[in-house]
Write a protein that holds these residues in place. Structure first.
Motif, PDB file in Angstrom:
ATOM      1  N   LYS A  24       0.829  -1.198   0.000  1.00 33.22           N
ATOM      2  CA  LYS A  24       0.000   0.000   0.000  1.00 33.22           C
ATOM      3  C   LYS A  24       0.868   1.254   0.000  1.00 33.22           C
ATOM      4  O   LYS A  24       0.546   2.245  -0.658  1.00 33.22           O
ATOM      5  N   SER A  25       1.984   1.253   0.730  1.00 37.71           N
ATOM      6  CA  SER A  25       2.878   2.398   0.757  1.00 37.71           C
ATOM      7  C   SER A  25       3.485   2.634  -0.615  1.00 37.71           C
ATOM      8  O   SER A  25       3.564   3.774  -1.091  1.00 37.71           O
ATOM      9  N   GLU A  26       3.920   1.560  -1.277  1.00 41.58           N
ATOM     10  CA  GLU A  26       4.494   1.700  -2.604  1.00 41.58           C
ATOM     11  C   GLU A  26       3.437   2.184  -3.600  1.00 41.58           C
ATOM     12  O   GLU A  26       3.737   2.992  -4.489  1.00 41.58           O
ATOM     13  N   GLN A  27       2.238   1.697  -3.448  1.00 39.64           N
ATOM     14  CA  GLN A  27       1.174   2.154  -4.333  1.00 39.64           C
ATOM     15  C   GLN A  27       0.818   3.609  -4.064  1.00 39.64           C
ATOM     16  O   GLN A  27       0.551   4.386  -4.992  1.00 39.64           O
ATOM     17  N   LEU A  28       0.852   3.986  -2.782  1.00 47.68           N
ATOM     18  CA  LEU A  28       0.546   5.365  -2.427  1.00 47.68           C
ATOM     19  C   LEU A  28       1.562   6.319  -3.037  1.00 47.68           C
ATOM     20  O   LEU A  28       1.224   7.396  -3.530  1.00 47.68           O
ATOM     21  N   ASP A  33       5.379   3.668 -11.021  1.00 50.93           N
ATOM     22  CA  ASP A  33       4.968   4.495 -12.156  1.00 50.93           C
ATOM     23  C   ASP A  33       6.085   5.405 -12.667  1.00 50.93           C
ATOM     24  O   ASP A  33       5.914   6.076 -13.687  1.00 50.93           O
ATOM     25  N   HIS A  34       7.219   5.435 -11.968  1.00 49.95           N
ATOM     26  CA  HIS A  34       8.279   6.379 -12.332  1.00 49.95           C
ATOM     27  C   HIS A  34       9.622   5.657 -12.437  1.00 49.95           C
ATOM     28  O   HIS A  34       9.827   4.592 -11.851  1.00 49.95           O
ATOM     29  N   PHE A  36      13.079   5.910 -11.199  1.00 52.33           N
ATOM     30  CA  PHE A  36      13.865   6.562 -10.164  1.00 52.33           C
ATOM     31  C   PHE A  36      15.368   6.437 -10.384  1.00 52.33           C
ATOM     32  O   PHE A  36      16.158   6.779  -9.504  1.00 52.33           O
ATOM     33  N   ALA A  37      15.775   5.949 -11.556  1.00 55.78           N
ATOM     34  CA  ALA A  37      17.193   5.983 -11.889  1.00 55.78           C
ATOM     35  C   ALA A  37      17.628   7.399 -12.240  1.00 55.78           C
ATOM     36  O   ALA A  37      18.824   7.710 -12.219  1.00 55.78           O
ATOM     37  N   MET A  38      16.691   8.264 -12.594  1.00 55.87           N
ATOM     38  CA  MET A  38      16.998   9.648 -12.925  1.00 55.87           C
ATOM     39  C   MET A  38      16.625  10.543 -11.760  1.00 55.87           C
ATOM     40  O   MET A  38      15.696  10.264 -11.005  1.00 55.87           O
ATOM     41  N   ARG A  39      17.349  11.645 -11.655  1.00 60.48           N
ATOM     42  CA  ARG A  39      17.101  12.592 -10.564  1.00 60.48           C
ATOM     43  C   ARG A  39      15.789  13.329 -10.811  1.00 60.48           C
ATOM     44  O   ARG A  39      15.300  13.384 -11.952  1.00 60.48           O
ATOM     45  N   PRO A  40      15.227  13.918  -9.761  1.00 57.71           N
ATOM     46  CA  PRO A  40      14.022  14.736  -9.964  1.00 57.71           C
ATOM     47  C   PRO A  40      14.318  15.935 -10.871  1.00 57.71           C
ATOM     48  O   PRO A  40      15.367  16.567 -10.772  1.00 57.71           O
ATOM     49  N   PHE A  95       9.847   5.823   6.603  1.00 56.96           N
ATOM     50  CA  PHE A  95      10.224   4.487   6.140  1.00 56.96           C
ATOM     51  C   PHE A  95      11.666   4.208   6.543  1.00 56.96           C
ATOM     52  O   PHE A  95      12.410   5.105   6.934  1.00 56.96           O
ATOM     53  N   ASP A  96      12.029   2.925   6.408  1.00 59.51           N
ATOM     54  CA  ASP A  96      13.402   2.534   6.722  1.00 59.51           C
ATOM     55  C   ASP A  96      14.161   2.254   5.428  1.00 59.51           C
ATOM     56  O   ASP A  96      13.761   2.660   4.342  1.00 59.51           O
ATOM     57  N   ALA A  97      15.285   1.526   5.549  1.00 63.81           N
ATOM     58  CA  ALA A  97      16.188   1.339   4.419  1.00 63.81           C
ATOM     59  C   ALA A  97      15.580   0.528   3.288  1.00 63.81           C
ATOM     60  O   ALA A  97      16.056   0.595   2.153  1.00 63.81           O
ATOM     61  N   ARG A  98      14.535  -0.234   3.554  1.00 64.01           N
ATOM     62  CA  ARG A  98      13.967  -1.080   2.504  1.00 64.01           C
ATOM     63  C   ARG A  98      13.382  -0.268   1.369  1.00 64.01           C
ATOM     64  O   ARG A  98      13.493  -0.638   0.195  1.00 64.01           O
ATOM     65  N   LEU A  99      12.757   0.864   1.669  1.00 66.42           N
ATOM     66  CA  LEU A  99      12.175   1.691   0.626  1.00 66.42           C
ATOM     67  C   LEU A  99      13.219   2.591  -0.042  1.00 66.42           C
ATOM     68  O   LEU A  99      13.080   2.953  -1.206  1.00 66.42           O
ATOM     69  N   VAL A 100      14.294   2.915   0.704  1.00 78.40           N
ATOM     70  CA  VAL A 100      15.328   3.795   0.163  1.00 78.40           C
ATOM     71  C   VAL A 100      15.953   3.198  -1.094  1.00 78.40           C
ATOM     72  O   VAL A 100      16.301   3.926  -2.036  1.00 78.40           O
ATOM     73  N   LYS A 101      16.067   1.876  -1.121  1.00 77.15           N
ATOM     74  CA  LYS A 101      16.705   1.220  -2.261  1.00 77.15           C
ATOM     75  C   LYS A 101      15.859   1.295  -3.534  1.00 77.15           C
ATOM     76  O   LYS A 101      16.344   0.966  -4.619  1.00 77.15           O
ATOM     77  N   LYS A 102      14.602   1.734  -3.423  1.00 79.04           N
ATOM     78  CA  LYS A 102      13.712   1.746  -4.580  1.00 79.04           C
ATOM     79  C   LYS A 102      13.488   3.139  -5.156  1.00 79.04           C
ATOM     80  O   LYS A 102      12.782   3.273  -6.164  1.00 79.04           O
ATOM     81  N   ILE A 103      14.042   4.176  -4.525  1.00 77.11           N
ATOM     82  CA  ILE A 103      13.831   5.532  -5.008  1.00 77.11           C
ATOM     83  C   ILE A 103      15.184   6.201  -5.248  1.00 77.11           C
ATOM     84  O   ILE A 103      16.247   5.657  -4.912  1.00 77.11           O
ATOM     85  N   TRP A 104      15.149   7.409  -5.788  1.00 77.21           N
ATOM     86  CA  TRP A 104      16.376   8.175  -6.011  1.00 77.21           C
ATOM     87  C   TRP A 104      16.746   8.932  -4.743  1.00 77.21           C
ATOM     88  O   TRP A 104      15.906   9.574  -4.109  1.00 77.21           O
TER      89      TRP A 104
END
Length: 430
Positions: A24-28, A33-34, A36-40, A95-104
């Motif tokens: 649910k957090s990832e969907q939120l 949908d993006h 995240f290998a590229m910077r904002p 969030f903790d380190a688990r989500l950090v690995k999935k975003i920029w």
């Protein structure tokens, strides 16, 4: 059996609820949908990334390796609209380190670092906080060992300027702009106590670094000034050195004829000074310039060495003076070989006719007459004229004939010279 089955079902439900919460957090946040290998804002203006640091401790400072080890909380602030989410309460999500690995996240690294690691007890010490408008706080607890170019010319009365430098590895100033989020208040420290240093100042600063192949990069500096505690070195180096120098002066009050006592005292102080110098050098880097402690130790070693040379001069002049007296003295004709040897210190063969020496009557006045003759020879009329002129040659001749005066002068000259050296040394370096 039925109870065990219920426990297993309950445990599975908890796991499923945890998994569903993560989904649910990832969907939120619409992570899938993006890219995240590229910077904002890729392709647009540089992304501002604010930094603030809280220094937890300075774990060690090594003069031999010229580095320091620091533990700190490194916090990054930026905005990523891709992670914005609707919220009626406008509350952030953590969030903790688990989500950090999935975003920029910014690729900040420590320039001139030798070793660094993220603490992982009991889990990785990483926190990600996402706000509904896309603002992000990314915090990590790191221990880093970094280079500090130290100048030891005034060691141990020195002050060292060290800095920890932060920079983006991949993104130059056209893509990422690092800055201190709250200016000088961006750097905070806990109460830090070091065994060998006072921390005089912590100060953040900003600069640019140029690389010929990739361009200009924003660089942040954590500057701190370290002033060394002198008391430890006073106890371990300076006080023992002073005592060894003063101990070498004791020989000036020992009888010049006590050769074993004075020689053993001189050699002991020389060897002790050599041990102190070796111990200090072993704990210091092998630099190509002279340190303040080297000047003090080698000057003190010179004073100790000169005290040994002083006794060598006293012993030599005393021997020359006694030999002159023996040459002027006459051996009585009734002395046998043993008595003659005791008289002048030389061995006489039995075949030598001692009667060839002029006979001197052994009377209580013999020594007195000999002394009067010696005094007559050693004080000619020309010597009287030289004394009146007070020339250097006469003074040296007078000291040679009165070698005991060298000890008398040394009792004053050595302490006064060492006191003068200390006044000059401490006024220059303290």
């Amino acid at each position: 059996m039925l109870n065990n089955q219920r426990r297993v079902d309950l445990k599975m439900k908890k796991l499923d609820s945890t998994k569903s919460l993560l989904i649910k957090s990832e969907q939120l946040l619409r992570i899938e949908d993006h890219d995240f290998a590229m910077r904002p804002g890729f392709g647009g203006s540089a992304l501002p990334v604010g930094i603030d640091v809280q220094v937890e401790s300075i774990d060690s400072i090594s003069e031999v390796n010229m580095d320091f080890t620091m533990t700190l909380y490194l916090r990054h602030y930026w905005q990523d609209d891709r992670l914005a989410f609707p919220s009626s309460s406008n509350k952030s999500r953590t969030f903790d380190a688990r989500l950090v690995k999935k975003i920029w996240v910014p690729d900040v690294f420590f320039v001139h670092s030798k070793r660094s690691f993220i603490h992982d007890t009991t889990m990785e010490n990483i926190m990600l906080r996402v706000f509904p408008d896309g603002n992000i706080l990314y915090s990590v607890r790191i221990t880093v060992t970094a280079l500090c170019s130290m100048d030891f010319s005034s060691f141990p009365l020195d002050t060292q300027n060290c800095s920890l430098e932060l920079e983006s590895y991949a993104y130059n100033e056209n893509d990422l702009m690092l800055y201190w989020k709250n200016g000088n208040d961006s750097l905070r420290t806990d109460e830090i106590v070091l065994s060998q240093f006072f921390i005089e100042d912590f100060q953040p600063s900003f600069g640019l670094a140029f690389y010929s192949s990739t361009g200009w990069y924003n660089r942040l500096y954590i500057n701190f000034i370290l002033r060394r505690h002198i008391f430890f070195f006073m106890l371990q180096t300076y006080f023992p050195t002073m005592l060894m120098v003063m101990l070498s002066w004791v020989s000036f009050w020992i009888d010049r004829r006590a050769v074993p006592a004075r020689v053993s005292l001189g050699i002991t102080t020389v060897l002790t000074m050599s041990t102190i110098i070796t111990g200090v050098s072993a704990s210091m880097p092998q630099v190509s310039y002279v340190k303040a402690v080297d000047i003090y130790l080698w000057a003190s070693f010179l004073f100790v060495f000169l005290s040994v040379i002083e006794y060598a001069a006293v012993n030599y002049f005393t021997t020359v003076e006694e030999m002159k007296k023996l040459k002027n003295a006459k051996i009585p004709s009734n002395f046998d070989t043993t008595q003659a040897m005791a008289f002048d210190g030389c061995f006489h063969d039995n075949d030598i006719d001692l009667a060839s020496f002029p006979e001197v009557s052994i009377t209580p006045n013999t020594d007195r007459n000999t002394q009067s003759r010696n005094s007559t020879v050693s004080a000619p009329t020309e010597g009287t004229r030289l004394r009146r002129r007070n020339t250097l040659k006469y003074n040296l001749s007078f000291i040679r004939s009165n070698s005991y005066m060298i000890d008398s002068y040394s009792r004053v000259i050595f302490p006064m010279a060492y006191l003068l050296f200390n006044i000059i040394y401490w006024s220059l370096y303290a």
